[in-house]
Design a protein around this motif. Structure first.
Motif, PDB file in Angstrom:
ATOM      1  N   ALA A 133       0.820  -1.212   0.000  1.00  0.00           N
ATOM      2  CA  ALA A 133       0.000   0.000   0.000  1.00  0.00           C
ATOM      3  C   ALA A 133       0.855   1.263   0.000  1.00  0.00           C
ATOM      4  CB  ALA A 133      -0.930  -0.020   1.207  1.00  0.00           C
ATOM      5  N   THR A 134       1.967   1.259   0.706  1.00  0.00           N
ATOM      6  CA  THR A 134       2.826   2.445   0.764  1.00  0.00           C
ATOM      7  C   THR A 134       3.402   2.762  -0.606  1.00  0.00           C
ATOM      8  OG1 THR A 134       3.384   1.900   3.044  1.00  0.00           O
ATOM      9  CG2 THR A 134       4.812   3.468   1.919  1.00  0.00           C
ATOM     10  N   ALA A 135       3.878   1.738  -1.306  1.00  0.00           N
ATOM     11  CA  ALA A 135       4.442   1.935  -2.634  1.00  0.00           C
ATOM     12  C   ALA A 135       3.370   2.431  -3.602  1.00  0.00           C
ATOM     13  CB  ALA A 135       5.070   0.645  -3.154  1.00  0.00           C
ATOM     14  N   LEU A 136       2.177   1.861  -3.513  1.00  0.00           N
ATOM     15  CA  LEU A 136       1.092   2.289  -4.390  1.00  0.00           C
ATOM     16  C   LEU A 136       0.685   3.724  -4.099  1.00  0.00           C
ATOM     17  CD1 LEU A 136      -1.147  -0.891  -4.523  1.00  0.00           C
ATOM     18  CD2 LEU A 136       0.255   0.062  -6.345  1.00  0.00           C
ATOM     19  N   ALA A 137       0.637   4.110  -2.838  1.00  0.00           N
ATOM     20  CA  ALA A 137       0.272   5.474  -2.474  1.00  0.00           C
ATOM     21  C   ALA A 137       1.313   6.466  -2.989  1.00  0.00           C
ATOM     22  CB  ALA A 137       0.119   5.593  -0.959  1.00  0.00           C
ATOM     23  N   ALA A 138       2.588   6.117  -2.870  1.00  0.00           N
ATOM     24  CA  ALA A 138       3.651   6.990  -3.363  1.00  0.00           C
ATOM     25  C   ALA A 138       3.569   7.123  -4.883  1.00  0.00           C
ATOM     26  CB  ALA A 138       5.019   6.452  -2.941  1.00  0.00           C
ATOM     27  N   GLU A 139       3.318   6.002  -5.558  1.00  0.00           N
ATOM     28  CA  GLU A 139       3.196   6.028  -7.016  1.00  0.00           C
ATOM     29  C   GLU A 139       1.993   6.855  -7.444  1.00  0.00           C
ATOM     30  OE1 GLU A 139       2.206   2.554  -9.921  1.00  0.00           O
ATOM     31  OE2 GLU A 139       4.307   2.451  -9.346  1.00  0.00           O
ATOM     32  N   TYR A 140       0.883   6.686  -6.758  1.00  0.00           N
ATOM     33  CA  TYR A 140      -0.312   7.467  -7.065  1.00  0.00           C
ATOM     34  C   TYR A 140      -0.031   8.952  -6.872  1.00  0.00           C
ATOM     35  CZ  TYR A 140      -4.896   9.561  -6.772  1.00  0.00           C
ATOM     36  OH  TYR A 140      -5.979  10.370  -6.973  1.00  0.00           O
ATOM     37  N   ASP A 141       0.658   9.303  -5.798  1.00  0.00           N
ATOM     38  CA  ASP A 141       0.974  10.696  -5.512  1.00  0.00           C
ATOM     39  C   ASP A 141       1.824  11.302  -6.627  1.00  0.00           C
ATOM     40  OD1 ASP A 141       0.845  12.989  -3.691  1.00  0.00           O
ATOM     41  OD2 ASP A 141       3.004  12.656  -3.459  1.00  0.00           O
ATOM     42  N   LEU A 142       2.827  10.553  -7.100  1.00  0.00           N
ATOM     43  CA  LEU A 142       3.665  11.042  -8.200  1.00  0.00           C
ATOM     44  C   LEU A 142       2.855  11.217  -9.481  1.00  0.00           C
ATOM     45  CD1 LEU A 142       6.929   8.969  -7.665  1.00  0.00           C
ATOM     46  CD2 LEU A 142       6.632  11.439  -7.368  1.00  0.00           C
ATOM     47  N   LEU A 143       1.983  10.263  -9.765  1.00  0.00           N
ATOM     48  CA  LEU A 143       1.141  10.336 -10.957  1.00  0.00           C
ATOM     49  C   LEU A 143       0.215  11.545 -10.872  1.00  0.00           C
ATOM     50  CD1 LEU A 143       0.306   8.989 -13.616  1.00  0.00           C
ATOM     51  CD2 LEU A 143      -1.338   7.646 -12.309  1.00  0.00           C
ATOM     52  N   TRP A 144      -0.400  11.758  -9.731  1.00  0.00           N
ATOM     53  CA  TRP A 144      -1.292  12.902  -9.560  1.00  0.00           C
ATOM     54  C   TRP A 144      -0.536  14.213  -9.733  1.00  0.00           C
ATOM     55  CZ3 TRP A 144      -1.281  16.889  -5.994  1.00  0.00           C
ATOM     56  CH2 TRP A 144      -2.374  17.751  -6.079  1.00  0.00           C
ATOM     57  N   LYS A 145       0.645  14.325  -9.116  1.00  0.00           N
ATOM     58  CA  LYS A 145       1.437  15.557  -9.241  1.00  0.00           C
ATOM     59  C   LYS A 145       1.774  15.838 -10.696  1.00  0.00           C
ATOM     60  CE  LYS A 145       3.394  15.582  -4.625  1.00  0.00           C
ATOM     61  NZ  LYS A 145       4.557  15.323  -3.776  1.00  0.00           N
ATOM     62  N   TRP A 146       2.157  14.804 -11.428  1.00  0.00           N
ATOM     63  CA  TRP A 146       2.454  14.972 -12.850  1.00  0.00           C
ATOM     64  C   TRP A 146       1.202  15.403 -13.605  1.00  0.00           C
ATOM     65  CZ3 TRP A 146       2.411  10.621 -16.846  1.00  0.00           C
ATOM     66  CH2 TRP A 146       2.833  11.104 -18.096  1.00  0.00           C
ATOM     67  N   SER A 147       0.062  14.806 -13.279  1.00  0.00           N
ATOM     68  CA  SER A 147      -1.168  15.087 -14.011  1.00  0.00           C
ATOM     69  C   SER A 147      -1.635  16.526 -13.848  1.00  0.00           C
ATOM     70  CB  SER A 147      -2.280  14.128 -13.581  1.00  0.00           C
ATOM     71  OG  SER A 147      -2.803  14.497 -12.316  1.00  0.00           O
ATOM     72  N   VAL A 148      -1.252  17.186 -12.769  1.00  0.00           N
ATOM     73  CA  VAL A 148      -1.652  18.579 -12.581  1.00  0.00           C
ATOM     74  C   VAL A 148      -0.521  19.556 -12.896  1.00  0.00           C
ATOM     75  CG1 VAL A 148      -3.465  18.031 -10.924  1.00  0.00           C
ATOM     76  CG2 VAL A 148      -1.166  18.543 -10.093  1.00  0.00           C
ATOM     77  N   ALA A 149       0.726  19.085 -12.899  1.00  0.00           N
ATOM     78  CA  ALA A 149       1.864  19.967 -13.153  1.00  0.00           C
ATOM     79  C   ALA A 149       2.128  20.155 -14.647  1.00  0.00           C
ATOM     80  CB  ALA A 149       3.119  19.423 -12.478  1.00  0.00           C
ATOM     81  N   ASP A 150       1.911  19.114 -15.437  1.00  0.00           N
ATOM     82  CA  ASP A 150       2.187  19.186 -16.875  1.00  0.00           C
ATOM     83  C   ASP A 150       1.018  18.568 -17.630  1.00  0.00           C
ATOM     84  OD1 ASP A 150       3.243  19.370 -19.387  1.00  0.00           O
ATOM     85  OD2 ASP A 150       5.121  18.336 -18.904  1.00  0.00           O
ATOM     86  N   LEU A 151      -0.065  19.320 -17.691  1.00  0.00           N
ATOM     87  CA  LEU A 151      -1.305  18.810 -18.286  1.00  0.00           C
ATOM     88  C   LEU A 151      -1.132  18.294 -19.709  1.00  0.00           C
ATOM     89  CD1 LEU A 151      -3.700  21.547 -16.910  1.00  0.00           C
ATOM     90  CD2 LEU A 151      -3.626  19.167 -16.202  1.00  0.00           C
ATOM     91  N   PRO A 152      -0.501  19.042 -20.619  1.00  0.00           N
ATOM     92  CA  PRO A 152      -0.376  18.529 -21.989  1.00  0.00           C
ATOM     93  C   PRO A 152       0.419  17.215 -22.069  1.00  0.00           C
ATOM     94  CG  PRO A 152       0.003  20.888 -21.957  1.00  0.00           C
ATOM     95  CD  PRO A 152      -0.030  20.431 -20.529  1.00  0.00           C
ATOM     96  N   ALA A 153       1.534  17.130 -21.368  1.00  0.00           N
ATOM     97  CA  ALA A 153       2.336  15.899 -21.407  1.00  0.00           C
ATOM     98  C   ALA A 153       1.577  14.731 -20.802  1.00  0.00           C
ATOM     99  CB  ALA A 153       3.658  16.108 -20.672  1.00  0.00           C
ATOM    100  N   PHE A 154       0.862  14.982 -19.722  1.00  0.00           N
ATOM    101  CA  PHE A 154       0.089  13.916 -19.077  1.00  0.00           C
ATOM    102  C   PHE A 154      -0.987  13.381 -20.024  1.00  0.00           C
ATOM    103  CE2 PHE A 154      -3.701  12.572 -16.739  1.00  0.00           C
ATOM    104  CZ  PHE A 154      -3.175  11.509 -16.037  1.00  0.00           C
ATOM    105  N   HIS A 155      -1.725  14.293 -20.669  1.00  0.00           N
ATOM    106  CA  HIS A 155      -2.810  13.845 -21.548  1.00  0.00           C
ATOM    107  C   HIS A 155      -2.287  13.205 -22.831  1.00  0.00           C
ATOM    108  CE1 HIS A 155      -6.240  14.992 -19.168  1.00  0.00           C
ATOM    109  NE2 HIS A 155      -5.531  16.033 -18.757  1.00  0.00           N
ATOM    110  N   ALA A 156      -1.137  13.619 -23.310  1.00  0.00           N
ATOM    111  CA  ALA A 156      -0.525  12.948 -24.464  1.00  0.00           C
ATOM    112  C   ALA A 156      -0.121  11.524 -24.080  1.00  0.00           C
ATOM    113  CB  ALA A 156       0.686  13.725 -24.958  1.00  0.00           C
ATOM    114  N   ALA A 157       0.458  11.367 -22.890  1.00  0.00           N
ATOM    115  CA  ALA A 157       0.858  10.042 -22.418  1.00  0.00           C
ATOM    116  C   ALA A 157      -0.366   9.166 -22.157  1.00  0.00           C
ATOM    117  CB  ALA A 157       1.697  10.170 -21.149  1.00  0.00           C
TER     118      ALA A 157
END
Length: 106
Positions: free
Chosen positions: A11-35
């Motif tokens: 659960a800890t690893a998944l939470a950390a991964e989710y947190d990184l994914l969320w940060k990316w999804s709001v920090a670089d919207l165009p790159a996230f949506h292209a990916a």
């Protein structure tokens, strides 16, 4: 976009991964949506011009580049929704649906 969830993931690893994914999804919207388009392997007859168009409208709130409510996702793309949904119809999951189970609350 993220690694596959398997029995070795805690659960800890998944939470950390989710947190990184969320940060990316709001920090670089165009790159996230292209990916996201690439990860989901969207089939289309005409590709998008840019993954996300954020129009500038007046003076956006501090820290915002534009009004997200007016965003256009994948402008210029042409795709057949049914083609993208039904291409998985031959997968084993759809041929053998999970057994019906009594809900836990009953």
């Amino acid at each position: 976009l993220c690694t596959k969830i398997g029995p070795a993931r805690d659960a800890t690893a998944l939470a950390a991964e989710y947190d990184l994914l969320w940060k990316w999804s709001v920090a670089d919207l165009p790159a996230f949506h292209a990916a996201l388009w690439e990860f989901l392997d969207i089939r289309c007859s005409r590709d998008f011009e840019e993954p996300l168009y954020l129009p500038r409208v007046g003076a956006p709130a501090p820290g915002l580049r534009s009004t997200f409510a007016m965003a256009q996702f994948y402008p210029g793309a042409q795709l057949n929704f049914a083609e993208n949904v039904m291409r998985f119809a031959d997968d084993a999951y759809f041929r053998t649906p999970p057994a019906l189970q009594k809900p836990a609350f009953l």
